[in-house]
Design a protein around this motif. Structure first.
Motif, PDB file in Angstrom:
ATOM      1  N   ILE A 328       0.859  -1.190   0.000  1.00 56.73           N
ATOM      2  CA  ILE A 328       0.000   0.000   0.000  1.00 56.73           C
ATOM      3  C   ILE A 328       0.896   1.241   0.000  1.00 56.73           C
ATOM      4  N   THR A 339      -5.631   0.426   7.979  1.00 56.34           N
ATOM      5  CA  THR A 339      -5.931  -0.787   7.201  1.00 56.34           C
ATOM      6  C   THR A 339      -5.067  -1.949   7.664  1.00 56.34           C
ATOM      7  N   VAL A 463      -4.533   4.293  -0.733  1.00 54.90           N
ATOM      8  CA  VAL A 463      -5.674   4.869  -0.039  1.00 54.90           C
ATOM      9  C   VAL A 463      -6.101   6.122  -0.791  1.00 54.90           C
ATOM     10  N   LEU A 476      -9.752   2.025   0.496  1.00 56.10           N
ATOM     11  CA  LEU A 476      -8.622   1.267  -0.028  1.00 56.10           C
ATOM     12  C   LEU A 476      -8.896   0.895  -1.477  1.00 56.10           C
TER      13      LEU A 476
END
Length: 779
Positions: A328, A339, A463, A476
């Motif tokens: 991410i 998350t 994100v 997300l």
């Protein structure tokens, strides 16, 4: 499971919420010690337990756990010979009763709950022990007078002594009130005394037990009541001794049942613990996860368990099938760490038998270890930098990580030179991915944006960031790396356009291409999500329409059946009415037959054809089918059916190639071949006497036995038999009706008298059956 990971992911906060939902102290004790399990079968068992309790909650029912106490220490003391207090004994009785209530509640549920029912089957009722305790101790924890006859007698004497002492002292208060500070009787050192003024101490005389803080009042026991007080104190001692004996006996009874009591409290604690897990799931609007040991995580609309419902943003996340790692990327404060923690905490909860805050159908894996390097955990004592602290944790993780591990890296490679940090991050990821672990890592290094495209088991994610509001949306986006929003943000904050354009010229072409690609991917995903929502809405509407059409079709089918029934009833009534009218006409003509040359058997044949002329009604369940046309040649004597009138008959002769002369009843008609259906060849000749009338054979006995028949049925059979006998040409027949009550015989006689074709009748002779038979002679 590693204690540090539990602390970092804040698992203790989940435990606190779980403990608050337990109803008993021992249930809270179980909840406080909850730890994630690492064996699939154990986790599945816990989840099934929680699910059964959740089903009970969904039925708006509550397991009755009131009155249950942690009596384990009391049981142990009784076993080693200790004497329990009244309160401890009462707790034992209440716990026995509470256990029986839980047992009855679960056993009487209409639905099947096999796990909980298996638990309560092991609860021992122990009614006798509960009764013994309740017979001795009341609900306030006091030993009752009725506990033993000795205690009743002792307390009776105590009340007598108390009454006499009070009476004696109250006489002092009336006669010597001026010597007293207050005209009352009070108690000091368990003895009844009077509050005497200091100056009258000598006048009253007796024993001083206490004095007021000012010294002006003395609490004195007059000499006259000293002996009574002594007797009262002696009774108190006896009372205490008797109570101690009662409690000792009760403690012995409890010790005798210690194994059953220990088992009961263990089961009740387990049920309370399960119920607390279900209550927590209900509060979180959580779902039962399907557990696996293949490292597959699949959650829809998953929420962080510790963020308030009105603030949390739900996200979809999936890992373990087509890819084993998620990287991410994106700016800080965008929700990457949330998350990361959400996945880790949900995993720990699922492995602890707790339901997770996500939609139904979620799936989670059972990992032997969960590793996490999250946040700035530099050690001041060890004087480590942020980078050193992270590296220390990562080194420890790499020592133990394998294919049964979930690894969570937050800001991997941060705290050092960006180029070196990015390279180190990719190398660490390669190592852990090579061990087939499940990995979710966050980073803000732009070099890792292309990492997912160069690895088979890795996928990028980011994100979402709203440039219009300059705020992260915390959504997300799987499959899309995070892109820099520096130029857009700077522009909206008022930075000069020229400066921004100059900055854009300074970045490399590759960088621009990557940013444009990411922007395109974001637009494509947003568009795809909108299309998905639209398709989902159309699907929902289609399902609603299908259900509506299905309902209307069933209503139509039901209505059609009702119409069929009404039509058949109407047709039946019409046919019945027509038959009645036809019979009436035939009867009228019968009366006129004396003046018309018509034979009786011809009328009988006509009546039979009328009875058989009832049309065949279509069955509402069957499709109407037409009779196939016959083409086979017919011969004289063949049995046929005349399709136009639905009557049976016989072929007399062939008139032409496609026409036959047939006899149907008393009628002879010429009929086309297509209107005839062959039923069979001529029947063999019977040896019994037969009468042949116009081609029709009738095989009839010369007697009819009506014994055992109901009155109405017997008369119907009699009427048909008379017609058949007339057709057969018999001169006389016998009707066997028996003697009995005479009702059937009377009915036969009345019928015979009214029938126009019967000349006479008589009772049977001695050889014919006597009065149980009626012999009829025809005209």
């Amino acid at each position: 499971m590693n204690e540090r990971v539990l602390r970092v992911l804040e698992f203790h906060k989940i435990i606190e919420q779980l403990t608050d939902n337990a109803a008993t102290s021992i249930g809270k004790d179980y909840a406080s010690k909850l730890k994630p399990l690492s064996q699939l079968e154990d986790v599945v068992r816990l989840q099934n337990e929680t699910d059964e309790a959740s089903q009970i909650i969904r039925l708006n029912k509550t397991i009755p756990l009131g009155g249950i106490s942690d009596i384990r220490m009391s049981i142990k003391r009784s076993v080693i010979g200790g004497v329990l207090s009244t309160g401890e004994c009462l707790d034992v009785a209440n716990t026995i009763y509470g256990g029986r209530q839980v047992k009855n509640f679960i056993e009487n549920l209409e639905e099947e709950f096999p796990i909980l029912q298996e638990f309560v089957e092991r609860i021992a009722p122990l009614r006798e022990l509960e009764r013994e305790i309740k017979n001795c101790i009341d609900d306030h924890g006091q030993v009752m007078d009725s506990a033993t006859s000795q205690l009743r007698s002792i307390r009776s004497s105590i009340r007598t002594f108390e009454s006499r002492v009070r009476e004696k002292l109250e006489s002092y208060t009336r006669s010597n009130s001026k010597m007293l500070s207050d005209a009352i009787v009070t108690i000091r050192n368990d003895r009844y005394v009077l509050p005497v003024k200091q100056e009258y101490r000598g006048a009253i005389g007796g024993i001083v037990h206490d004095q007021s803080s000012s010294g002006q009042t003395l609490f004195m026991e007059p000499k006259a009541v000293v002996e009574l007080n002594n007797q009262l104190q002696a009774a108190y001692v006896k009372e205490k001794q008797e109570i101690d004996r009662i409690l000792k006996d009760l403690s012995s009874l409890i010790a005798e049942q210690h194994m059953f009591l220990t088992e009961n409290i263990s089961i009740l604690a387990e049920i309370d613990f399960i119920h607390a897990r279900a209550l927590l799931g209900s509060q979180m609007k959580a779902a039962k996860p399907k557990m696996n040991d293949q490292g597959i995580i699949k959650m829809r609309q998953a929420r962080h368990p510790l963020i308030p419902a009105d603030e949390v943003v739900a996200n979809d996340i999936e890992i373990g099938k087509t890819y084993t790692s998620i990287v991410i990327t994106g700016p800080n404060t965008g929700g990457k760490t949330v998350t990361l923690k959400m996945v880790g905490l949900c995993t720990l909860m699922a492995q602890s038998g707790l339901q997770i805050p996500a939609l139904d159908g979620c799936e989670l894996a059972v990992f032997k270890e969960v590793f996490a390097d999250i946040g700035d955990e530099q050690s001041i004592e060890q004087n480590l930098s942020t980078f050193s602290s992270h590296m220390t944790n990562i080194v420890e993780i790499i020592k133990y990580v394998d294919h049964e591990s979930l690894v969570l890296f937050d800001e991997l490679g941060s705290g050092t030179d960006p180029g070196e940090g990015a390279a180190l991050a990719m190398s660490i990821l390669d190592e852990v991915i090579g061990r087939d672990a499940r990995i979710i890592a966050t980073t803000h290094y732009p070099e890792l944006k292309a990492y997912g495209y160069n690895r088979d088991k890795v996928i990028n994610a980011s994100v979402e960031f709203d440039v219009e509001t300059l705020q992260p949306t915390y959504r997300l986006l799987i499959g899309i790396p995070g892109r820099s929003n520096a130029f857009e943000i700077s522009k909206r904050l008022g930075l000069d356009e020229q400066i921004i354009e100059q900055a854009k010229g300074l970045i490399g072409v590759d960088s621009k291409s990557v940013e444009n690609m990411i922007a395109s991917l974001e637009e494509s995903q947003i568009s795809a999500e909108k299309d998905y929502e639209k398709a989902h809405e159309i699907l929902r509407e289609s399902e609603t329409l299908r259900d509506q059409l299905d309902k209307e079709w069933k209503q139509f089918q039901h209505k059609r059946e009702e119409l069929f029934k009404k039509a058949e009833m109407k047709a039946e009534k019409a046919v019945s009415k027509a038959r009645e009218e036809a019979e009436s006409i035939v009867e009228e003509i019968r009366k006129m037959k004396a003046s018309v040359n018509i034979k009786e058997h011809e009328w009988i044949e006509a009546k039979k054809m009328l009875e058989e002329a009832k049309p065949t009604l279509a069955n509402k369940q069957e499709a109407q089918t037409s009779q196939p046309k016959e083409s086979k040649a017919l011969y004289p004597g063949d049995e046929i059916k005349l399709l136009t009138v639905n009557q049976k008959g016989e072929v007399l002769e062939k008139v032409s190639e496609n026409e036959y002369l047939v006899q149907v009843g008393i009628m002879k008609v010429k009929v086309k071949r297509q209107d005839l259906q062959l039923l069979g060849k001529p029947k063999p000749t019977y040896e019994k006497p037969v009468a042949t009338i116009k081609g029709t054979e009738y095989h009839v006995k010369t007697e009819l036995d009506l014994r055992g028949e109901r009155y109405e049925d017997a008369l119907l059979k009699l009427e048909k038999y008379i017609d058949d006998s007339l057709l057969a040409g018999y001169p006389k027949v016998s009707i066997i009706h028996g003697k009995g009550t005479g009702a059937l015989r009377k009915g036969v006689h009345e019928f015979v008298k009214k029938h126009p074709s019967i000349a006479s009748s008589r009772p049977g002779s001695g050889g014919e059956g006597g009065s149980g038979v009626t012999v009829i002679e025809f005209r």
